[in-house]
Design an enzyme around this catalytic site. Structure first.
Site, PDB file in Angstrom:
ATOM      1  N   GLY A   3      32.625  40.103  60.034  1.00 17.05           N
ATOM      2  CA  GLY A   3      33.725  39.169  59.897  1.00 17.05           C
ATOM      3  C   GLY A   3      34.073  38.594  61.258  1.00 17.05           C
ATOM      4  O   GLY A   3      33.943  39.285  62.276  1.00 17.05           O
ATOM      5  N   SER A  39      30.790  46.309  58.448  1.00 16.89           N
ATOM      6  CA  SER A  39      30.907  47.403  59.423  1.00 16.89           C
ATOM      7  C   SER A  39      31.874  47.054  60.540  1.00 16.89           C
ATOM      8  O   SER A  39      32.530  47.936  61.089  1.00 16.89           O
ATOM      9  CB  SER A  39      29.532  47.778  59.985  1.00 16.89           C
ATOM     10  OG  SER A  39      28.893  46.661  60.570  1.00 16.89           O
ATOM     11  N   GLU A  40      31.955  45.765  60.928  1.00 15.34           N
ATOM     12  CA  GLU A  40      32.968  45.330  61.882  1.00 15.34           C
ATOM     13  C   GLU A  40      33.425  43.906  61.605  1.00 15.34           C
ATOM     14  O   GLU A  40      32.661  43.091  61.069  1.00 15.34           O
ATOM     15  CB  GLU A  40      32.460  45.383  63.338  1.00 15.34           C
ATOM     16  CG  GLU A  40      32.653  46.703  64.037  1.00 15.34           C
ATOM     17  CD  GLU A  40      31.422  47.563  63.965  1.00 15.34           C
ATOM     18  OE1 GLU A  40      31.489  48.735  64.373  1.00 15.34           O
ATOM     19  OE2 GLU A  40      30.393  47.057  63.488  1.00 15.34           O
ATOM     20  N   THR A  41      34.665  43.656  61.981  1.00 16.09           N
ATOM     21  CA  THR A  41      35.213  42.304  62.030  1.00 16.09           C
ATOM     22  C   THR A  41      35.771  42.084  63.427  1.00 16.09           C
ATOM     23  O   THR A  41      36.439  42.954  63.984  1.00 16.09           O
ATOM     24  CB  THR A  41      36.315  42.111  60.977  1.00 16.09           C
ATOM     25  OG1 THR A  41      35.733  42.227  59.672  1.00 16.09           O
ATOM     26  CG2 THR A  41      36.978  40.749  61.092  1.00 16.09           C
ATOM     27  N   HIS A  72      26.778  43.217  67.271  1.00 21.66           N
ATOM     28  CA  HIS A  72      26.446  42.223  66.247  1.00 21.66           C
ATOM     29  C   HIS A  72      27.632  41.306  65.958  1.00 21.66           C
ATOM     30  O   HIS A  72      27.453  40.110  65.717  1.00 21.66           O
ATOM     31  CB  HIS A  72      25.903  42.891  64.976  1.00 21.66           C
ATOM     32  CG  HIS A  72      26.939  43.363  64.002  1.00 21.66           C
ATOM     33  ND1 HIS A  72      27.560  44.586  64.114  1.00 21.66           N
ATOM     34  CD2 HIS A  72      27.448  42.781  62.884  1.00 21.66           C
ATOM     35  CE1 HIS A  72      28.419  44.730  63.112  1.00 21.66           C
ATOM     36  NE2 HIS A  72      28.363  43.654  62.353  1.00 21.66           N
TER      37      HIS A  72
END
Length: 278
Positions: A20, A43-45, A72
């Site tokens: 995100g 997994s991450e924003t 990423h």
């Protein structure tokens, strides 16, 4: 907030690692960031706050917790920013320290981003921790590549590097998620960087991420940067060098990460990749 969704380290929306991206999170508090990341479910924003000097503050949240740095999501953010504002250079202020990013347009029209990590470092893993991590992975000492010794590597976040002797061991990922999550919380490890060496310049990786509530991260730029620092610090590859890390193939989301290690000890490691909007 406008929440963008990108897959990093791939030009195919079905590949790479989804992230995100919020390009302007000015005034958003921590609890809202965490709730947003949980709702997005990747997994991450990344949450960006534009600063007066033209640089960007950036924070990263998994569905369960904030992390100091995420490769990423940085690549995804850089591509999203370039598509909106044009390619060029960015200076990011992460909780791990300053990270510079450059973007350019490839011949096929895609945007390519390169981040330069904070100075990497590598430390030994105590025998008790190695025993515990192998038990949680359901691996034995015989599964390890003796030429790539276990170490904890850092380039913005800590990742234990555990190298498999054969590709089939890497392909068979079936670990004890609660046990590994408990160990990683105690040691402040972000993901476990499981790698297999195809050649001196080609590696395959898988990254369990139980502290973030994710069984496996499809393509992990922070771990790739840490791994590049590990190879250089241990003298496992002549530098300067560029390697390719393939990740996500075993889970059906193939991604490609390019890692460049300058020869100077302690200098930041460059991680290059593309991203595509979902």
């Amino acid at each position: 907030m406008e929440i963008l969704r990108y897959a990093a380290f791939s030009t195919d929306p079905a590949g790479g690692n989804p992230a995100g991206v919020v390009l302007d999170a000015t005034g958003v508090d921590d609890s809202t960031m965490l709730a947003t990341a949980a709702d997005v479910g990747f997994s991450e924003t990344a949450f960006v706050v534009p600063l007066e000097d033209g640089s960007l503050g950036i924070r990263y949240f998994s569905p369960l917790a904030e992390v100091p740095f995420c490769g990423h999501a940085t690549i995804a953010t850089a591509v999203a920013h370039a598509q909106r504002h044009g390619v060029g250079n960015l200076q990011l202020h992460t909780q791990a320290g300053p990270v510079s990013v450059s973007t350019s347009t490839a011949t096929d029209g895609s945007v390519v981003a390169t981040l330069v990590s904070v100075p990497p470092r590598t430390v030994a893993i105590p025998d008790t921790d190695l025993t515990e991590i192998l038990a949680a992975l359901r691996w034995s000492i015989d599964d390890l590549d003796p030429d790539l010794p276990p170490r904890a590597a850092y380039a913005g976040a800590w990742h234990p590097v555990i190298a498999a002797a054969v590709r089939s061991r890497l392909a068979d990922l079936d670990y004890d998620m609660p046990a590994l999550a408990d160990l990683m919380r105690r040691k402040d490890w972000a993901t476990v960087d499981l790698v297999w060496r195809e050649s001196q310049t080609v590696y395959h990786a898988r990254n369990p991420f139980p502290p973030g509530g994710v069984f496996e991260d499809p393509a992990t730029g922070a771990a790739a940067a840490a791994f590049g620092g590990y190879l250089r610090e241990l003298g496992l590859i002549p530098t300067p060098a560029t390697i390719t890390v393939y990740q996500g193939h075993d889970m059906g989301r193939p991604g490609t990460i390019t890692v460049t290690m300058p020869a100077e000890a302690g200098s930041g490691v460059a991680v290059t990749g593309t991203a595509v909007r979902l």
